[in-house]
Design a protein around this motif. Structure first.
Motif, PDB file in Angstrom:
ATOM      1  N   ALA A 121       0.793  -1.306   0.022  1.00  0.00           N
ATOM      2  CA  ALA A 121      -0.007   0.056  -0.172  1.00  0.00           C
ATOM      3  C   ALA A 121       0.998   1.195   0.061  1.00  0.00           C
ATOM      4  N   GLY A 122       1.898   1.427  -1.008  1.00  0.00           N
ATOM      5  CA  GLY A 122       2.552   2.378  -1.173  1.00  0.00           C
ATOM      6  C   GLY A 122       1.955   3.449  -2.197  1.00  0.00           C
ATOM      7  N   LEU A 123       2.725   4.159  -3.031  1.00  0.00           N
ATOM      8  CA  LEU A 123       2.084   5.096  -3.884  1.00  0.00           C
ATOM      9  C   LEU A 123       1.169   4.301  -4.969  1.00  0.00           C
ATOM     10  N   ALA A 124       2.032   3.260  -5.540  1.00  0.00           N
ATOM     11  CA  ALA A 124       1.200   2.507  -6.715  1.00  0.00           C
ATOM     12  C   ALA A 124       0.165   1.737  -5.938  1.00  0.00           C
ATOM     13  N   GLY A 125       0.270   1.208  -4.956  1.00  0.00           N
ATOM     14  CA  GLY A 125      -0.765   0.148  -4.554  1.00  0.00           C
ATOM     15  C   GLY A 125      -1.837   0.826  -4.222  1.00  0.00           C
ATOM     16  N   SER A 126      -1.764   1.891  -3.353  1.00  0.00           N
ATOM     17  CA  SER A 126      -2.930   2.599  -2.947  1.00  0.00           C
ATOM     18  C   SER A 126      -3.775   3.029  -3.835  1.00  0.00           C
ATOM     19  N   ALA A 180      11.595 -11.976   1.360  1.00  0.00           N
ATOM     20  CA  ALA A 180      10.947 -13.206   1.059  1.00  0.00           C
ATOM     21  C   ALA A 180      10.214 -13.106  -0.184  1.00  0.00           C
ATOM     22  N   LEU A 181       9.344 -12.013  -0.298  1.00  0.00           N
ATOM     23  CA  LEU A 181       8.780 -11.737  -1.463  1.00  0.00           C
ATOM     24  C   LEU A 181       9.589 -11.658  -2.923  1.00  0.00           C
ATOM     25  N   ALA A 182      10.939 -10.861  -2.442  1.00  0.00           N
ATOM     26  CA  ALA A 182      11.695 -10.715  -3.811  1.00  0.00           C
ATOM     27  C   ALA A 182      12.025 -12.097  -4.159  1.00  0.00           C
ATOM     28  N   GLY A 216       7.278  -2.027  -4.460  1.00  0.00           N
ATOM     29  CA  GLY A 216       8.489  -0.972  -4.333  1.00  0.00           C
ATOM     30  C   GLY A 216       9.881  -1.055  -4.358  1.00  0.00           C
ATOM     31  N   PRO A 217      10.550  -0.331  -4.063  1.00  0.00           N
ATOM     32  CA  PRO A 217      12.093  -0.509  -4.348  1.00  0.00           C
ATOM     33  C   PRO A 217      12.638  -1.233  -3.217  1.00  0.00           C
ATOM     34  N   LEU A 218      11.723  -1.237  -1.910  1.00  0.00           N
ATOM     35  CA  LEU A 218      12.292  -1.958  -0.982  1.00  0.00           C
ATOM     36  C   LEU A 218      11.385  -3.178  -0.412  1.00  0.00           C
ATOM     37  N   TYR A 270      21.040   0.490  -6.020  1.00  0.00           N
ATOM     38  CA  TYR A 270      21.170   1.464  -4.879  1.00  0.00           C
ATOM     39  C   TYR A 270      20.589   2.913  -5.324  1.00  0.00           C
ATOM     40  N   ASP A 271      20.030   3.539  -4.456  1.00  0.00           N
ATOM     41  CA  ASP A 271      19.633   5.023  -4.613  1.00  0.00           C
ATOM     42  C   ASP A 271      20.181   5.782  -3.459  1.00  0.00           C
ATOM     43  N   SER A 272      20.172   6.919  -3.576  1.00  0.00           N
ATOM     44  CA  SER A 272      20.498   7.812  -2.370  1.00  0.00           C
ATOM     45  C   SER A 272      19.545   8.919  -2.020  1.00  0.00           C
TER      46      SER A 272
HETATM   47  C1  LIG Z   1      15.327   5.789  -0.005  1.00  0.00           C
HETATM   48  C2  LIG Z   1      14.555   6.088  -1.283  1.00  0.00           C
HETATM   49  C3  LIG Z   1      14.499   7.656  -1.474  1.00  0.00           C
HETATM   50  C4  LIG Z   1      13.806   8.168  -2.670  1.00  0.00           C
HETATM   51  N1  LIG Z   1      13.575   9.136  -3.039  1.00  0.00           N
HETATM   52  C5  LIG Z   1      12.627   9.683  -3.900  1.00  0.00           C
HETATM   53  C6  LIG Z   1      12.394  10.913  -4.289  1.00  0.00           C
HETATM   54  O1  LIG Z   1      13.072  11.986  -3.441  1.00  0.00           O
HETATM   55  N2  LIG Z   1      11.653  11.376  -5.318  1.00  0.00           N
HETATM   56  C7  LIG Z   1      11.157  10.238  -5.967  1.00  0.00           C
HETATM   57  O2  LIG Z   1      10.261  10.938  -6.858  1.00  0.00           O
HETATM   58  N3  LIG Z   1      11.388   9.164  -5.779  1.00  0.00           N
HETATM   59  C8  LIG Z   1      12.130   8.406  -4.842  1.00  0.00           C
HETATM   60  N4  LIG Z   1      12.395   7.204  -4.739  1.00  0.00           N
HETATM   61  C9  LIG Z   1      11.701   6.356  -5.440  1.00  0.00           C
HETATM   62  C10 LIG Z   1      10.250   5.938  -5.503  1.00  0.00           C
HETATM   63  O3  LIG Z   1       9.515   7.009  -6.188  1.00  0.00           O
HETATM   64  C11 LIG Z   1       9.563   5.852  -3.998  1.00  0.00           C
HETATM   65  O4  LIG Z   1      10.270   4.798  -3.589  1.00  0.00           O
HETATM   66  C12 LIG Z   1       8.180   5.407  -4.244  1.00  0.00           C
HETATM   67  O5  LIG Z   1       7.765   5.356  -2.990  1.00  0.00           O
HETATM   68  C13 LIG Z   1       8.048   4.221  -5.071  1.00  0.00           C
HETATM   69  O6  LIG Z   1       6.490   4.088  -5.068  1.00  0.00           O
HETATM   70  P1  LIG Z   1       5.982   2.449  -4.767  1.00  0.00           P
HETATM   71  O7  LIG Z   1       4.507   2.440  -4.883  1.00  0.00           O
HETATM   72  O8  LIG Z   1       6.816   1.541  -5.978  1.00  0.00           O
HETATM   73  O9  LIG Z   1       6.729   1.759  -3.503  1.00  0.00           O
HETATM   74  P2  LIG Z   1       6.340   2.068  -1.861  1.00  0.00           P
HETATM   75  O10 LIG Z   1       5.999   3.547  -2.087  1.00  0.00           O
HETATM   76  O11 LIG Z   1       7.704   2.090  -1.295  1.00  0.00           O
HETATM   77  O12 LIG Z   1       5.386   1.182  -1.631  1.00  0.00           O
HETATM   78  C14 LIG Z   1       5.575  -0.352  -1.281  1.00  0.00           C
HETATM   79  C15 LIG Z   1       5.005  -0.869  -0.212  1.00  0.00           C
HETATM   80  O13 LIG Z   1       4.988  -2.190  -0.040  1.00  0.00           O
HETATM   81  C16 LIG Z   1       5.145  -2.475   0.880  1.00  0.00           C
HETATM   82  N5  LIG Z   1       5.747  -3.925   0.970  1.00  0.00           N
HETATM   83  C17 LIG Z   1       6.822  -4.246   0.542  1.00  0.00           C
HETATM   84  N6  LIG Z   1       7.197  -5.626   0.811  1.00  0.00           N
HETATM   85  C18 LIG Z   1       5.877  -6.124   1.220  1.00  0.00           C
HETATM   86  C19 LIG Z   1       5.449  -7.510   1.461  1.00  0.00           C
HETATM   87  N7  LIG Z   1       6.237  -8.481   0.907  1.00  0.00           N
HETATM   88  N8  LIG Z   1       3.977  -7.484   1.708  1.00  0.00           N
HETATM   89  C20 LIG Z   1       3.324  -6.534   2.081  1.00  0.00           C
HETATM   90  N9  LIG Z   1       3.811  -5.313   1.933  1.00  0.00           N
HETATM   91  C21 LIG Z   1       5.033  -5.082   1.289  1.00  0.00           C
HETATM   92  C22 LIG Z   1       6.058  -1.549   1.612  1.00  0.00           C
HETATM   93  O14 LIG Z   1       6.032  -1.554   3.049  1.00  0.00           O
HETATM   94  C23 LIG Z   1       5.574  -0.326   1.039  1.00  0.00           C
HETATM   95  O15 LIG Z   1       4.586   0.355   1.873  1.00  0.00           O
HETATM   96  C24 LIG Z   1      13.056   6.856  -3.494  1.00  0.00           C
HETATM   97  C25 LIG Z   1      13.250   5.480  -2.964  1.00  0.00           C
HETATM   98  C26 LIG Z   1      13.872   4.971  -1.920  1.00  0.00           C
HETATM   99  C27 LIG Z   1      14.116   3.704  -1.841  1.00  0.00           C
END
Ligand SMILES: Cc1cc2nc3c(=O)[nH]c(=O)nc-3n(C[C@H](O)[C@H](O)[C@H](O)COP(=O)(O)OP(=O)(O)OC[C@H]3O[C@@H](n4cnc5c(N)ncnc54)[C@H](O)[C@@H]3O)c2cc1C
Length: 464
Positions: free
Chosen positions: A10-15, A145-147, A139-141, A179-181
């Motif tokens: 439920a990050g940006l894409a999932g929500s 286990a899911l990876a 997302g990126p983190l 890796y990202d910073s």
């Molecule tokens: C440290 C860092 C800094 C970044 N800074 C920027 C920035 O400044 N500007 C920018 O535009 N982009 C940035 N990004 C890149 C990217 O835009 C963001 O990571 C963004 O949040 C990605 O959206 P997402 O929905 O793909 O993932 P996320 O928003 O990370 O959502 C993924 C969700 O999945 C959940 N999840 C993970 N594994 C599981 C699982 N097995 N079961 C259930 N839930 C799980 C996580 O807890 C998380 O809530 C950054 C990325 C990182 C890692």
């Protein structure tokens, strides 16, 4: 009725994906592992937490990030609407108060009756379940286990590749890490305002940025200290594969004495009103929240040890006594090789009932992640309803993003932000850049509206 779309993350894409499915009358089960498990970057249990900058990029008409947001607005993106409600002043960019933004997304999504929220880590994907469609938006983190599970699905799905794993170049493996910073944040009242000035580059938009001007001697002192400073785990540093548009400042500095002055310390268009002259170099600070009590150092992501960061960054005029709320850091970034694994609809080639959205599908950035969540939501809803899946037109920003993620060269695939480079060239050659971009945006929006009308039929079918 049992949930028919299962969304992991439920990050940006999932929500956004969950909301789009629900708006189309489809039941959703939305899994989020926080707060049971967290990631190295998230700090709360909220959905759609912004982990670094609070900027959703340019809002200037006829720029590529604007075009993507304009398409999202037309497609009724929930997260974009909430971002606008939580906006903080940031010149011509759209920046948000990150806490209000995430809290509002969490509340709105959780309140939606068609969405059932499960706070647990998902470790397996049901690729062959005929009753369900899964969207992976972790997302990126993504958790380890899911990876591993994604790696399993990617192995079986990587039909385009018959080379043995060990002989493939790194960027051609179906599942890879890099890796990202992230940039440091300072407390507002620790900035010496007598040494800095407020301005927007080329006076575009309101003067919301704090600019720390450097004379040549200041720059030389800062540059030498930066080069002499110590990074975290220097050995790993050598092996890290950075995303070119998100390089740490010390890596940029290593490329030449002036490289920073053409990158994050660029003074062009930032005349100091007190001297009437452009400084030799500038460090820009952007407001972090509505209270304006913290500012981030724009483009100053770095991999230095925390003590070294405090020492070196305090050489910046105005930051001599800065108090740091957060230091720059390095984080893992997980993404799949989209061109090898995905169809243009973001479905897996080998497992069409599994879709990928967000950073893990190979886009880079907050807005791009929300946009791919929106598309995946529309496609997943169409899939469970037995409708035809129609991809956004190639000329649109949405279509260009999905085209890149699924059609780029799989051997050299790297995540991408939305830029005009991803959009198709116009038939007629236009030399004037501004005019060319204006026409590209016009064409994109025309075709996007036509596509929305077709996708809109799915929305109408979803109305009770
Ligand atoms: C440290 C860092 C800094 C970044 N800074 C920027 C920035 O400044 N500007 C920018 O535009 N982009 C940035 N990004 C890149 C990217 O835009 C963001 O990571 C963004 O949040 C990605 O959206 P997402 O929905 O793909 O993932 P996320 O928003 O990370 O959502 C993924 C969700 O999945 C959940 N999840 C993970 N594994 C599981 C699982 N097995 N079961 C259930 N839930 C799980 C996580 O807890 C998380 O809530 C950054 C990325 C990182 C890692």
């Amino acid at each position: 009725m049992s949930p028919r779309v299962r969304i992991i993350g439920a990050g940006l894409a999932g929500s956004e994906a969950a909301w789009q499915c629900a708006r189309r009358g489809v039941e959703v089960e939305l899994f989020e592992m926080r707060p049971v498990w967290s990631t190295p970057a998230h700090q709360t249990a909220d959905f759609a937490e912004l982990v670094c900058s609070n900027s959703l990029k340019s809002d200037s008409e006829n720029t590529a990030p604007w075009l993507l947001k304009e398409e999202m607005r037309r497609a009724a993106s929930l997260l974009l609407q909430i971002a606008r409600e939580c906006a903080v002043p940031a010149g011509h960019a759209l920046a948000v108060d990150r806490q209000s933004f995430a809290a509002k997304v969490t509340e709105t999504v959780s309140r939606e009756p068609r969405i059932t929220v499960r706070r647990e880590e998902v470790t397996s994907i049901e690729e062959a379940n005929e009753q369900r469609v899964t969207i992976v938006a972790t997302g990126p983190l993504t958790s380890d286990a899911l990876a591993a599970e994604i790696a399993r699905l990617s192995q079986t799905g990587d039909e385009s590749d018959d080379e043995p794993e060990s002989e493939r170049p790194r960027a051609h493996t179906p599942h890879l890490y890099f890796y990202d910073s992230i940039s440091p944040i300072v407390e507002a009242d620790s900035i010496d305002m007598s040494r800095v000035y407020l301005a927007a580059r080329y006076d575009k938009g309101s003067a919301d940025y704090i600019n720390c001007p450097m004379a040549r001697e200041d720059y030389d002192r800062f540059y030498d200290a930066l080069l002499a400073s110590q990074s975290v785990e220097e050995r790993d540093w050598e092996k890290m594969n950075y995303f070119e548009s998100c390089l740490p400042i010390e890596e940029i500095a290593r490329r030449g004495r002036d490289t920073l002055r053409f990158g994050p310390m660029k003074p062009v268009g930032l005349k100091d009103p007190r001297t009437g002259r452009m400084p030799y170099a500038v460090v820009q600070l952007r407001q972090e929240n509505l209270r304006a009590d913290s500012y981030n150092l724009v483009g100053f992501q770095n991999h230095l040890k925390f003590g070294e960061q405090a020492r070196v960054l305090r050489l910046i005029p105005g930051l001599e006594n800065a108090r740091f709320l957060r230091y720059g850091q390095i984080h893992r970034n997980t993404y799949i090789n989209g061109p090898a694994l995905l169809r243009e609809t973001l479905q897996m080639k080998a497992h069409p009932r599994v879709l990928f959205a967000g950073q893990i599908c190979g886009v880079e950035g907050y807005v791009e992640s929300i946009a791919t969540g929106l598309i995946a939501g529309i496609h997943a809803a169409a899939l469970v309803r037995g409708h035809e899946l129609v991809s956004p037109p190639r000329a649109s920003a949405f279509g260009s993003l999905t085209h890149y993620v699924t059609q780029a060269d799989p051997k050299n695939f790297q995540p991408a932000n939305i830029t005009f480079d991803l959009l198709p060239a116009l038939e007629k050659k236009i030399r004037d850049r501004k005019e060319r971009h204006r026409l590209q945006c016009k064409l994109a929006l025309q075709q996007f509206d036509e596509w929305l009308e077709r996708a809109g039929m799915v929305l109408a079918a979803g109305k009770p």
